[in-house]
Write a protein that holds these residues in place. Structure first.
Motif, PDB file in Angstrom:
ATOM      1  N   TRP A   1       0.846  -1.195   0.000  1.00  0.00           N
ATOM      2  CA  TRP A   1       0.000   0.000   0.000  1.00  0.00           C
ATOM      3  C   TRP A   1       0.879   1.242   0.000  1.00  0.00           C
ATOM      4  O   TRP A   1       1.865   1.332   0.746  1.00  0.00           O
ATOM      5  N   SER A   2       0.513   2.200  -0.803  1.00  0.00           N
ATOM      6  CA  SER A   2       1.204   3.486  -0.779  1.00  0.00           C
ATOM      7  C   SER A   2       0.719   4.279   0.433  1.00  0.00           C
ATOM      8  O   SER A   2      -0.310   3.960   1.046  1.00  0.00           O
ATOM      9  N   LEU A   3       1.441   5.329   0.766  1.00  0.00           N
ATOM     10  CA  LEU A   3       1.015   6.175   1.874  1.00  0.00           C
ATOM     11  C   LEU A   3      -0.319   6.852   1.566  1.00  0.00           C
ATOM     12  O   LEU A   3      -1.136   7.078   2.462  1.00  0.00           O
ATOM     13  N   ALA A   4      -0.543   7.156   0.286  1.00  0.00           N
ATOM     14  CA  ALA A   4      -1.825   7.753  -0.107  1.00  0.00           C
ATOM     15  C   ALA A   4      -2.972   6.774   0.130  1.00  0.00           C
ATOM     16  O   ALA A   4      -4.059   7.163   0.576  1.00  0.00           O
ATOM     17  N   GLU A   5      -2.740   5.501  -0.167  1.00  0.00           N
ATOM     18  CA  GLU A   5      -3.774   4.487   0.089  1.00  0.00           C
ATOM     19  C   GLU A   5      -3.996   4.298   1.585  1.00  0.00           C
ATOM     20  O   GLU A   5      -5.130   4.076   2.032  1.00  0.00           O
ATOM     21  N   MET A   6      -2.919   4.403   2.346  1.00  0.00           N
ATOM     22  CA  MET A   6      -3.052   4.326   3.804  1.00  0.00           C
ATOM     23  C   MET A   6      -3.897   5.492   4.319  1.00  0.00           C
ATOM     24  O   MET A   6      -4.753   5.323   5.189  1.00  0.00           O
ATOM     25  N   ARG A   7      -3.651   6.664   3.786  1.00  0.00           N
ATOM     26  CA  ARG A   7      -4.430   7.830   4.214  1.00  0.00           C
ATOM     27  C   ARG A   7      -5.918   7.626   3.921  1.00  0.00           C
ATOM     28  O   ARG A   7      -6.767   7.922   4.775  1.00  0.00           O
ATOM     29  N   GLU A   8      -6.235   7.120   2.752  1.00  0.00           N
ATOM     30  CA  GLU A   8      -7.635   6.873   2.399  1.00  0.00           C
ATOM     31  C   GLU A   8      -8.267   5.861   3.354  1.00  0.00           C
ATOM     32  O   GLU A   8      -9.434   6.001   3.745  1.00  0.00           O
TER      33      GLU A   8
END
Length: 260
Positions: A133-140
Protein backbone atom coordinates in the motif's frame (compact mmCIF):
# COMPACT_ATOMS: atom_id res chain seq x y z
CA UNK A 1 13.22 15.01 2.08
CA UNK A 2 11.15 11.99 2.96
CA UNK A 3 7.44 11.30 2.67
CA UNK A 4 5.41 10.50 5.80
CA UNK A 5 1.86 9.82 6.86
CA UNK A 6 1.01 11.40 10.20
CA UNK A 7 -2.13 10.71 12.23
CA UNK A 8 -3.58 11.27 15.69
CA UNK A 9 -4.27 8.63 18.35
CA UNK A 10 -6.31 10.43 21.01
CA UNK A 11 -8.84 8.61 23.16
CA UNK A 12 -10.80 9.10 26.38
CA UNK A 13 -9.87 5.51 27.22
CA UNK A 14 -7.18 3.32 25.68
CA UNK A 15 -5.52 0.01 26.48
CA UNK A 16 -1.94 -0.50 25.34
CA UNK A 17 -1.35 -4.14 26.15
CA UNK A 18 1.98 -5.68 27.07
CA UNK A 19 2.81 -9.31 27.82
CA UNK A 20 -0.35 -10.84 29.28
CA UNK A 21 -0.08 -14.05 31.26
CA UNK A 22 -2.71 -15.35 33.67
CA UNK A 23 -5.05 -13.05 35.54
CA UNK A 24 -3.02 -9.83 35.30
CA UNK A 25 -3.44 -7.90 32.03
CA UNK A 26 -0.93 -5.08 32.33
CA UNK A 27 -0.98 -2.06 30.05
CA UNK A 28 1.80 0.21 28.84
CA UNK A 29 1.98 4.00 28.89
CA UNK A 30 2.28 4.21 25.09
CA UNK A 31 1.05 2.19 22.11
CA UNK A 32 3.22 -0.72 21.02
CA UNK A 33 4.24 -1.08 17.38
CA UNK A 34 1.90 -4.05 17.07
CA UNK A 35 -1.00 -1.94 18.40
CA UNK A 36 -0.49 0.84 15.86
CA UNK A 37 -0.09 -1.64 13.01
CA UNK A 38 -3.25 -3.34 14.22
CA UNK A 39 -5.06 0.00 14.01
CA UNK A 40 -3.81 0.47 10.45
CA UNK A 41 -4.72 -3.11 9.56
CA UNK A 42 -8.28 -2.60 10.81
CA UNK A 43 -8.64 0.51 8.67
CA UNK A 44 -7.33 -1.43 5.65
CA UNK A 45 -9.73 -4.29 6.32
CA UNK A 46 -7.09 -6.93 7.08
CA UNK A 47 -8.14 -10.01 9.02
CA UNK A 48 -5.85 -11.96 11.33
CA UNK A 49 -5.94 -14.89 8.92
CA UNK A 50 -4.53 -12.78 6.06
CA UNK A 51 -0.90 -13.73 6.70
CA UNK A 52 0.40 -12.14 3.50
CA UNK A 53 -1.28 -8.83 4.24
CA UNK A 54 -0.22 -8.82 7.88
CA UNK A 55 3.39 -9.59 6.94
CA UNK A 56 3.40 -6.83 4.32
CA UNK A 57 2.20 -4.36 6.93
CA UNK A 58 4.67 -5.52 9.59
CA UNK A 59 7.74 -5.53 7.35
CA UNK A 60 7.10 -2.74 4.85
CA UNK A 61 6.78 0.36 7.02
CA UNK A 62 8.69 2.34 9.60
CA UNK A 63 6.89 3.89 12.55
CA UNK A 64 7.56 6.60 15.11
CA UNK A 65 5.21 7.73 17.89
CA UNK A 66 5.14 11.04 19.73
CA UNK A 67 3.93 10.57 23.31
CA UNK A 68 2.30 13.71 24.67
CA UNK A 69 0.03 12.29 27.38
CA UNK A 70 0.12 8.65 28.54
CA UNK A 71 -3.21 8.99 30.32
CA UNK A 72 -4.16 8.22 33.89
CA UNK A 73 -4.06 4.59 34.91
CA UNK A 74 -7.38 2.82 35.48
CA UNK A 75 -7.48 -0.83 36.58
CA UNK A 76 -10.63 -2.82 35.92
CA UNK A 77 -11.51 -5.84 38.07
CA UNK A 78 -12.99 -8.16 35.46
CA UNK A 79 -15.05 -11.32 35.91
CA UNK A 80 -16.33 -13.68 33.22
CA UNK A 81 -18.09 -17.02 33.13
CA UNK A 82 -16.41 -19.79 31.19
CA UNK A 83 -17.17 -23.37 30.27
CA UNK A 84 -14.58 -26.14 30.53
CA UNK A 85 -12.94 -27.15 27.28
CA UNK A 86 -14.07 -30.36 25.62
CA UNK A 87 -12.56 -32.46 22.92
CA UNK A 88 -14.08 -31.88 19.47
CA UNK A 89 -16.51 -29.31 20.87
CA UNK A 90 -16.66 -26.02 18.97
CA UNK A 91 -19.67 -23.89 19.98
CA UNK A 92 -20.63 -21.29 17.41
CA UNK A 93 -21.46 -18.58 19.94
CA UNK A 94 -20.76 -17.74 23.54
CA UNK A 95 -24.47 -18.20 24.28
CA UNK A 96 -24.27 -21.78 23.01
CA UNK A 97 -21.08 -22.39 24.96
CA UNK A 98 -22.70 -21.40 28.25
CA UNK A 99 -26.05 -23.07 27.52
CA UNK A 100 -24.49 -26.46 26.76
CA UNK A 101 -22.45 -26.60 29.96
CA UNK A 102 -25.04 -26.45 32.78
CA UNK A 103 -23.55 -26.96 36.19
CA UNK A 104 -20.02 -26.85 34.80
CA UNK A 105 -19.56 -23.11 34.53
CA UNK A 106 -16.65 -21.49 36.30
CA UNK A 107 -15.67 -17.87 36.88
CA UNK A 108 -12.34 -16.45 35.81
CA UNK A 109 -10.99 -13.27 37.36
CA UNK A 110 -8.62 -10.76 35.82
CA UNK A 111 -7.35 -7.24 36.28
CA UNK A 112 -7.01 -5.13 33.13
CA UNK A 113 -5.24 -1.80 32.76
CA UNK A 114 -6.65 1.13 30.82
CA UNK A 115 -5.39 4.66 30.21
CA UNK A 116 -7.80 7.58 30.55
CA UNK A 117 -7.08 10.62 28.39
CA UNK A 118 -4.18 9.44 26.22
CA UNK A 119 -2.72 11.62 23.44
CA UNK A 120 -0.25 10.24 20.89
CA UNK A 121 0.73 11.05 17.31
CA UNK A 122 2.06 8.59 14.76
CA UNK A 123 4.31 8.94 11.71
CA UNK A 124 4.52 6.18 9.11
CA UNK A 125 6.97 5.85 6.24
CA UNK A 126 7.76 3.28 3.58
CA UNK A 127 10.74 0.96 3.91
CA UNK A 128 12.37 -0.09 0.63
CA UNK A 129 11.01 0.33 -2.87
CA UNK A 130 8.06 -2.04 -3.00
CA UNK A 131 5.13 -1.99 -0.61
CA UNK A 132 1.62 -3.35 -0.83
CA UNK A 133 0.00 0.00 0.00
CA UNK A 134 1.20 3.49 -0.78
CA UNK A 135 1.02 6.18 1.87
CA UNK A 136 -1.82 7.75 -0.11
CA UNK A 137 -3.77 4.49 0.09
CA UNK A 138 -3.05 4.33 3.80
CA UNK A 139 -4.43 7.83 4.21
CA UNK A 140 -7.64 6.87 2.40
CA UNK A 141 -8.02 3.83 4.66
CA UNK A 142 -7.64 5.96 7.79
CA UNK A 143 -10.22 8.40 6.44
CA UNK A 144 -12.71 5.65 5.56
CA UNK A 145 -11.81 2.56 7.63
CA UNK A 146 -13.19 -0.87 6.76
CA UNK A 147 -13.31 -2.06 10.38
CA UNK A 148 -13.98 0.21 13.34
CA UNK A 149 -10.61 1.50 14.61
CA UNK A 150 -9.82 1.25 18.29
CA UNK A 151 -6.91 1.97 20.60
CA UNK A 152 -6.21 -1.39 22.15
CA UNK A 153 -9.61 -2.93 22.82
CA UNK A 154 -12.90 -2.63 20.94
CA UNK A 155 -14.29 -0.67 23.87
CA UNK A 156 -11.69 2.06 23.27
CA UNK A 157 -12.58 4.01 20.10
CA UNK A 158 -10.66 7.19 19.21
CA UNK A 159 -11.95 10.36 20.82
CA UNK A 160 -10.78 12.56 17.95
CA UNK A 161 -10.54 11.88 14.21
CA UNK A 162 -7.38 10.09 13.11
CA UNK A 163 -6.97 13.01 10.68
CA UNK A 164 -4.27 11.46 8.45
CA UNK A 165 -1.98 13.88 6.60
CA UNK A 166 0.67 13.30 3.95
CA UNK A 167 3.70 15.47 4.65
CA UNK A 168 7.33 15.86 3.66
CA UNK A 169 10.18 16.29 6.08
CA UNK A 170 13.77 15.48 6.86
CA UNK A 171 12.88 12.87 9.50
CA UNK A 172 9.99 11.23 11.29
CA UNK A 173 10.81 13.10 14.51
CA UNK A 174 10.75 16.41 12.67
CA UNK A 175 7.33 15.86 11.13
CA UNK A 176 5.90 14.64 14.45
CA UNK A 177 7.07 17.77 16.26
CA UNK A 178 5.65 19.88 13.42
CA UNK A 179 2.30 18.09 13.70
CA UNK A 180 2.30 18.57 17.45
CA UNK A 181 2.67 22.30 16.87
CA UNK A 182 0.41 22.84 13.84
CA UNK A 183 -1.75 19.71 13.48
CA UNK A 184 -5.55 19.91 13.26
CA UNK A 185 -5.92 18.72 16.86
CA UNK A 186 -3.15 20.94 18.29
CA UNK A 187 -5.26 24.05 18.97
CA UNK A 188 -8.35 22.40 20.44
CA UNK A 189 -9.15 24.21 23.64
CA UNK A 190 -11.84 24.99 26.18
CA UNK A 191 -12.12 27.53 28.95
CA UNK A 192 -9.24 25.90 30.82
CA UNK A 193 -6.76 26.14 27.92
CA UNK A 194 -5.36 23.70 25.38
CA UNK A 195 -7.10 20.34 25.54
CA UNK A 196 -3.89 18.37 25.01
CA UNK A 197 -2.16 20.06 27.95
CA UNK A 198 -5.08 19.25 30.23
CA UNK A 199 -4.64 15.59 29.36
CA UNK A 200 -0.93 15.85 30.05
CA UNK A 201 -1.67 17.17 33.53
CA UNK A 202 0.34 20.37 33.28
CA UNK A 203 0.09 23.71 31.53
CA UNK A 204 3.58 23.94 30.05
CA UNK A 205 6.03 21.40 28.69
CA UNK A 206 9.59 21.83 27.53
CA UNK A 207 10.29 18.26 26.40
CA UNK A 208 8.46 15.66 24.35
CA UNK A 209 9.06 11.92 24.11
CA UNK A 210 9.35 10.29 20.68
CA UNK A 211 9.81 6.52 20.33
CA UNK A 212 10.97 4.56 17.27
CA UNK A 213 13.07 1.56 16.28
CA UNK A 214 16.61 1.93 17.58
CA UNK A 215 17.88 1.14 14.08
CA UNK A 216 16.03 4.22 12.73
CA UNK A 217 17.51 6.76 15.15
CA UNK A 218 20.35 7.87 12.88
CA UNK A 219 18.02 8.58 9.96
CA UNK A 220 14.90 9.71 11.78
CA UNK A 221 16.00 10.88 15.23
CA UNK A 222 16.77 14.46 14.08
CA UNK A 223 19.79 14.56 16.38
CA UNK A 224 17.80 14.37 19.62
CA UNK A 225 19.29 12.65 22.65
CA UNK A 226 18.43 9.04 23.41
CA UNK A 227 16.91 8.84 26.87
CA UNK A 228 17.13 5.04 26.97
CA UNK A 229 16.60 1.88 24.94
CA UNK A 230 14.09 -0.84 25.69
CA UNK A 231 13.43 -4.32 24.34
CA UNK A 232 9.75 -4.79 23.50
CA UNK A 233 7.98 -7.89 22.22
CA UNK A 234 5.72 -6.08 19.77
CA UNK A 235 6.95 -6.93 16.28
CA UNK A 236 4.13 -8.97 14.69
CA UNK A 237 5.16 -12.42 13.48
CA UNK A 238 1.75 -14.08 13.15
CA UNK A 239 -1.58 -12.51 14.06
CA UNK A 240 -3.37 -15.81 13.55
CA UNK A 241 -1.16 -17.55 16.14
CA UNK A 242 -0.74 -14.35 18.17
CA UNK A 243 3.06 -14.41 18.04
CA UNK A 244 5.31 -11.37 18.38
CA UNK A 245 9.06 -10.92 18.17
CA UNK A 246 11.49 -8.75 20.12
CA UNK A 247 12.31 -5.25 18.93
CA UNK A 248 14.75 -2.68 20.29
CA UNK A 249 13.04 0.67 20.80
CA UNK A 250 14.76 4.00 21.41
CA UNK A 251 13.15 6.74 23.49
CA UNK A 252 14.18 10.22 22.37
CA UNK A 253 13.88 13.28 24.59
CA UNK A 254 13.07 16.17 22.28
CA UNK A 255 13.41 19.73 23.51
CA UNK A 256 10.61 21.82 22.09
CA UNK A 257 10.51 25.49 21.20
CA UNK A 258 8.35 27.92 23.13
CA UNK A 259 5.54 27.88 20.58
CA UNK A 260 5.00 24.15 20.93
Amino acid sequence: MGHFLTFAMVAPMASFGTLAVGERRDGGDRPARSAVLGLLGACLGLTREDEAGQNALAEGYGLAVLCHAPGRLLTDYHTAQTAPSRRNWHPATRKQELAEAPGELATILSRRDYRMGSWHLGALWVRGDKTRWSLAEMREALQEPVFTPSLGRKSCPPGLPLAPELVEGASATEVLLARQKNGPESRMCNRFGLFRDQLAGRNTRTETLVVLDAADVVEHGAGHAILRREMRRDQPLSRARWQFGLREEALLLCVRDAGL
